[in-house]
Structure formats: structure tokens, C-alpha cells
Design a protein around this motif. Sequence first.
Motif, PDB file in Angstrom:
ATOM      1  N   LYS A  96       8.844  -1.133  12.589  1.00 12.43           N
ATOM      2  CA  LYS A  96       9.803  -0.286  11.885  1.00 12.43           C
ATOM      3  C   LYS A  96       9.117   0.319  10.660  1.00 12.43           C
ATOM      4  CE  LYS A  96      14.662  -0.695  11.442  1.00 12.43           C
ATOM      5  NZ  LYS A  96      15.847  -1.462  11.554  1.00 12.43           N
ATOM      6  N   ILE A  97       9.356   1.605  10.433  1.00 12.13           N
ATOM      7  CA  ILE A  97       8.732   2.245   9.272  1.00 12.13           C
ATOM      8  C   ILE A  97       9.420   1.743   8.001  1.00 12.13           C
ATOM      9  CG2 ILE A  97       8.363   4.467   8.099  1.00 12.13           C
ATOM     10  CD1 ILE A  97       8.124   5.738  10.895  1.00 12.13           C
ATOM     11  N   VAL A  98       8.627   1.298   7.032  1.00 16.36           N
ATOM     12  CA  VAL A  98       9.226   0.836   5.781  1.00 16.36           C
ATOM     13  C   VAL A  98       8.933   1.797   4.627  1.00 16.36           C
ATOM     14  CG1 VAL A  98       9.350  -1.613   6.391  1.00 16.36           C
ATOM     15  CG2 VAL A  98       7.270  -0.749   5.348  1.00 16.36           C
ATOM     16  N   LYS A  99       7.883   2.583   4.762  1.00 18.21           N
ATOM     17  CA  LYS A  99       7.527   3.506   3.678  1.00 18.21           C
ATOM     18  C   LYS A  99       6.714   4.678   4.224  1.00 18.21           C
ATOM     19  CE  LYS A  99       5.454   3.352  -0.879  1.00 18.21           C
ATOM     20  NZ  LYS A  99       4.400   2.698  -1.633  1.00 18.21           N
ATOM     21  N   VAL A 100       6.931   5.827   3.651  1.00 17.02           N
ATOM     22  CA  VAL A 100       6.097   6.984   4.015  1.00 17.02           C
ATOM     23  C   VAL A 100       5.494   7.527   2.718  1.00 17.02           C
ATOM     24  CG1 VAL A 100       6.046   9.268   5.101  1.00 17.02           C
ATOM     25  CG2 VAL A 100       7.696   7.560   5.894  1.00 17.02           C
ATOM     26  N   SER A 101       4.174   7.495   2.621  1.00 16.09           N
ATOM     27  CA  SER A 101       3.517   8.050   1.420  1.00 16.09           C
ATOM     28  C   SER A 101       2.787   9.309   1.854  1.00 16.09           C
ATOM     29  CB  SER A 101       2.494   7.068   0.853  1.00 16.09           C
ATOM     30  OG  SER A 101       3.005   5.761   0.883  1.00 16.09           O
ATOM     31  N   ALA A 149      10.103  10.820  10.252  1.00 16.47           N
ATOM     32  CA  ALA A 149       9.711  10.153   9.007  1.00 16.47           C
ATOM     33  C   ALA A 149       8.838  11.073   8.151  1.00 16.47           C
ATOM     34  CB  ALA A 149       8.966   8.855   9.329  1.00 16.47           C
ATOM     35  N   ILE A 150       7.933  11.779   8.807  1.00 18.47           N
ATOM     36  CA  ILE A 150       7.074  12.718   8.049  1.00 18.47           C
ATOM     37  C   ILE A 150       7.934  13.856   7.487  1.00 18.47           C
ATOM     38  CG2 ILE A 150       5.265  14.492   8.336  1.00 18.47           C
ATOM     39  CD1 ILE A 150       4.048  11.729   8.091  1.00 18.47           C
ATOM     40  N   VAL A 175      16.508   8.991  15.679  1.00 13.64           N
ATOM     41  CA  VAL A 175      17.850   9.482  15.358  1.00 13.64           C
ATOM     42  C   VAL A 175      18.442   8.642  14.214  1.00 13.64           C
ATOM     43  CG1 VAL A 175      20.119  10.074  16.283  1.00 13.64           C
ATOM     44  CG2 VAL A 175      18.124  10.130  17.789  1.00 13.64           C
ATOM     45  N   GLU A 176      18.160   7.340  14.275  1.00 12.44           N
ATOM     46  CA  GLU A 176      18.639   6.440  13.228  1.00 12.44           C
ATOM     47  C   GLU A 176      18.082   6.876  11.871  1.00 12.44           C
ATOM     48  OE1 GLU A 176      19.210   1.873  14.534  1.00 12.44           O
ATOM     49  OE2 GLU A 176      17.190   2.498  14.112  1.00 12.44           O
ATOM     50  N   PHE A 177      16.782   7.142  11.861  1.00 11.03           N
ATOM     51  CA  PHE A 177      16.102   7.557  10.637  1.00 11.03           C
ATOM     52  C   PHE A 177      16.670   8.899  10.146  1.00 11.03           C
ATOM     53  CE2 PHE A 177      12.834   8.651   7.699  1.00 11.03           C
ATOM     54  CZ  PHE A 177      12.081   7.526   7.452  1.00 11.03           C
ATOM     55  N   VAL A 216      17.912  14.145   7.984  1.00  4.46           N
ATOM     56  CA  VAL A 216      16.877  15.068   8.463  1.00  4.46           C
ATOM     57  C   VAL A 216      17.461  15.844   9.646  1.00  4.46           C
ATOM     58  CG1 VAL A 216      14.570  15.253   9.510  1.00  4.46           C
ATOM     59  CG2 VAL A 216      15.034  13.461   7.788  1.00  4.46           C
ATOM     60  N   VAL A 217      17.421  17.156   9.585  1.00  9.40           N
ATOM     61  CA  VAL A 217      17.940  17.965  10.693  1.00  9.40           C
ATOM     62  C   VAL A 217      16.854  18.050  11.781  1.00  9.40           C
ATOM     63  CG1 VAL A 217      18.737  20.248  11.405  1.00  9.40           C
ATOM     64  CG2 VAL A 217      19.475  19.290   9.201  1.00  9.40           C
ATOM     65  N   ILE A 218      17.241  17.677  13.003  1.00 11.19           N
ATOM     66  CA  ILE A 218      16.294  17.756  14.134  1.00 11.19           C
ATOM     67  C   ILE A 218      16.671  18.958  14.984  1.00 11.19           C
ATOM     68  CG2 ILE A 218      15.450  16.615  16.232  1.00 11.19           C
ATOM     69  CD1 ILE A 218      16.156  13.923  15.013  1.00 11.19           C
ATOM     70  N   HIS A 219      15.656  19.682  15.442  1.00 15.01           N
ATOM     71  CA  HIS A 219      15.900  20.755  16.413  1.00 15.01           C
ATOM     72  C   HIS A 219      15.106  20.380  17.672  1.00 15.01           C
ATOM     73  CE1 HIS A 219      15.567  25.340  17.415  1.00 15.01           C
ATOM     74  NE2 HIS A 219      16.359  24.696  18.236  1.00 15.01           N
TER      75      HIS A 219
END
Length: 426
Positions: free
Chosen positions: A112-117, A159-160, A216-218, A224-227
Motif C-alpha cells: 500500500k502506498i504510504v507516501k509520495v515524494s 498517486a503520482i 479508485v480508493e486512492f 483525483v479525477v480519472i479519465h
Amino acid sequence: MSLIVAKFGGTSVASPERIQMVAKRVAAIKGAGNEVVAVVSAMGKTTDELVSLARALNTDPPAREMDRLLSTGEQISMTLLAMALSTLGHQAMSFTGRQAGIETDGTHEKAKIVKVSAKRIRKALDQGYIPVIAGFQGIDFNGDITTLGRGGSDTTAVAIAWGIKADVCEIYSDVDGVYTADPRVAPRAQKLTTINYDDMLELSSVGAGVLQMRAVEFARKYKVVIHARSAFTDTSGTYIKEATSKMEEAVITGIAHDTSEVKITIRGVPDTTGIAAKVFSALANNTVNTDMIIQNISEVGLTDITFTCPEADLKRAQETIESVLPEIGAREYDVDEDIAKVSIVGTGMKSSPGIAAKMFEALGEKEINILAISTSPIRLSVVVDGAQTVAAVRCLHTAFGLDSENIFKESQLSAEELAAKLQKGR
Ligand code: ADP
Ligand code: ASP
Ligand code: MG
């Protein structure tokens, strides 16, 4: 000017020619005056091939090694796309998950992603580069490579997109949007213009493989809008975003199927207090993810307990049951691997009575036997015989008025191809 994350799945980067097409697409996004970050999956079936390679040497490969191996697939495609972009006259720079700042927990194979730097990505953009990021991977607190679960490049992209505050996260695949059912299974499925996060999350969680559930959860959590759109055509796809009053709310938004679960029945279980607790805590302790559970009414003090779990957990489930069987005094157990879960999903269901009756009637008319049922406020799922998956999806699609006049153009799959496609979930 917009900031766009563009993610391309395995089919879109399956060959040098396709990578070239993707490069042109990415270049066109930039050429239109936008900033763009590309995220890629491994080429074609690379990940499956790497899994087979590992299994040829070890039937239960160590998860840490598996993640290291699987992460290489995306590292091939990221460099190739960067190279293809440079032949088009663009400066591009590839980044692994670690270099892109994707930090995860240590749960190998489904981290699971916990952080994005995303500082390094931002810097590359500021210097005029097109960053190309390897999807599906991150780094844990030990510095070990992790992967985000199958289909996890979608989650990298979202996430990015969040990390760099992109305007939109575009997910390009071989289908031009989210449909009311998998269009290859239900050719009369309709493309949705928009779908709210809750419906999409529920659909993904019950098998709609078009977007990974975690993505989708993220997206829902961080808005965050997904296309979701086609890698091969320019047509607009489906926007996944927060519900607005303008979004037309059908009672049933879509239908999903999942052939990746198995059904286990424990027979001749004494009908006494605490037995179910014993069975399911033993399963949980052995990290078996049980899904649907039914306990039949006992007639002579003995009952049957049925549950479903992912096929990936079957070995652990069998070991657990074999160890608790004598303890609980049950007679035997059997496994049915050829089942499918078929679900109808819709936030509109909350305020509409009679949905279950309509679902069961439609299945009954086609003589499709229901083996188990489960519900949530916005979903109804049934387990059916695997051979009836297609018939179940199609008849429910018709019963809930979702059929389109048009037939999905690429859905001329033969029965064998369709069966192979359904097996893909396993
Ligand atoms: P990628 O490899 O690009 O990530 P996927 O194979 O993961 O692409 O997702 C695209 C596939 O999802 C389509 O080919 C389609 O068969 C399947 N799919 C399942 N459910 C749906 C749905 N409701 N709408 C659109 N596609 C769906
Ligand atoms: N390559 C990985 C997979 O096949 C991740 C992805 O495609 O999103 O599952
Ligand atoms: Mg995918």
C-alpha cells in the motif's frame, strides 16, 4: 495549460510499434501546451511470463524476490518509452518507483502506498523533461522493492497525479472507457460518460478489471479525477469523479463478474455455538480472505458452512480446514473452483426496493442456479456456476435495462477466446 498524468497499460505498450504510438500520443499532449507525466505498465504479458518463470523454479517463491523480479517488467517499458520520445525530439527521463518517490508499506506483492515524494518528478518537469515512470512498484521502509498488486500501475498513476497535483489522471487502455459491464462479455454494454467514485470502487472491488480497486480508493480519498479512455482512439472516455446532482443516477450503474474466487463447503458441522468463530478465526489467522459466507439450516444437529475466497488463498484455506476439521468434529469438505461471482452495483439501489427480487427472477428465467448471495448497501452479488458466467452477466444487463442498441465493435470473440478471457482473473 494543464498538468496531465497519462498511464498506459500492458496492451498499449505491447510492442515497439505500440510504444511508438504511445510516444506520439504523449508528445501530442505536450505539443498541445500541457505538462505531461507518463506512467507505464510492463509490455503485454510480461508480468504473467515473469510469474511463470518464478514458479518454474519455486512453487511458492519468496515474496521479496518476486517483487524484485516483477518490478523489472515496468522498468523495461519505461526506458523504451523514454527512448521513443527522444527520437521524436523530446527530452524524456525514466524513473523507477523508488526514483519517483513512491513509498509503501512492507506488504510484498500487494503493498500500500504510504507516501509520495514527487519532488524529483516536479524538478524534471520544470527542466522541460517528460518524466516516464515505471508503474506497479514502490520502495518500503527497508529500501526493498515492493509491488502494488496486479493492475497496480493504475494506482501509481493516481498517486503520482495526487503527488504533483495534476489536473487529471488519464488511464489509457484497450477499451475506451468504463462500460455498464465488461463489453467483451456483454457486447450490448454501454459506455458511461461519468461514474461516481462509490460506484466505481464497488465495481472494481467485485471484478471490473478496467481500473484497479486501490487506484479508485486512492482517487476517492484525494479527489483525483480519472479519465479512463482508449489508447488507440481519440474519443472521450469515462470520467470517474465525485457525484454531482447533474450526474444521471440509474438504479443500477453496472454489472461485474469475477472468476478468481473458489467456493469451499465444510460438511457435517455440529450446529453448536462457537464453531463458526473457530473456523473463520483460523482462516483469518492464516491470512485467507473469506468473502461470501453461508451456513445452511441444520436438520439433525449438523450443518454445512460454505464460503468463498480468492483462488490465490486456496492452498492456505485447505491447510487451515484440514487442521480444524477434527477439532470441530466436521465430516469433510469440498472445493469448487469453477464458480463466478456476478454483481450488480448502483448507488441508486439504496432507495429502490425490489432489486433483489428482480435479480433472482432474471437469473431464474435463464435457469441459473444461485449458490450464494451477499449484499452491501449499493451492491448485490451472487455466486453461480462458472459455465453460466456469461449468461448471468448478459441476462442481468438486459433485465436492468442497460442494453445498448449498438454492439461493442471489438466483442467478436470466439467462445474459446471468451473463456480464456474469463480465466484471466485466475
Ligand atoms: P490495462 O492492461 O491497460 O491496464 P486492463 O486489461 O487492466 O487494461 O483493463 C481493460 C479491460 O478491462 C478491458 O479489455 C475489458 O475487457 C475489461 N473490463 C472489465 N470490466 C469492464 C468495464 N466495466 N468497462 C470496461 N472494461 C472492462
Ligand atoms: N504489470 C502489472 C500487472 O500485469 C501491473 C499493471 O499492469 O498495472 O499486473
Ligand atoms: Mg489494468
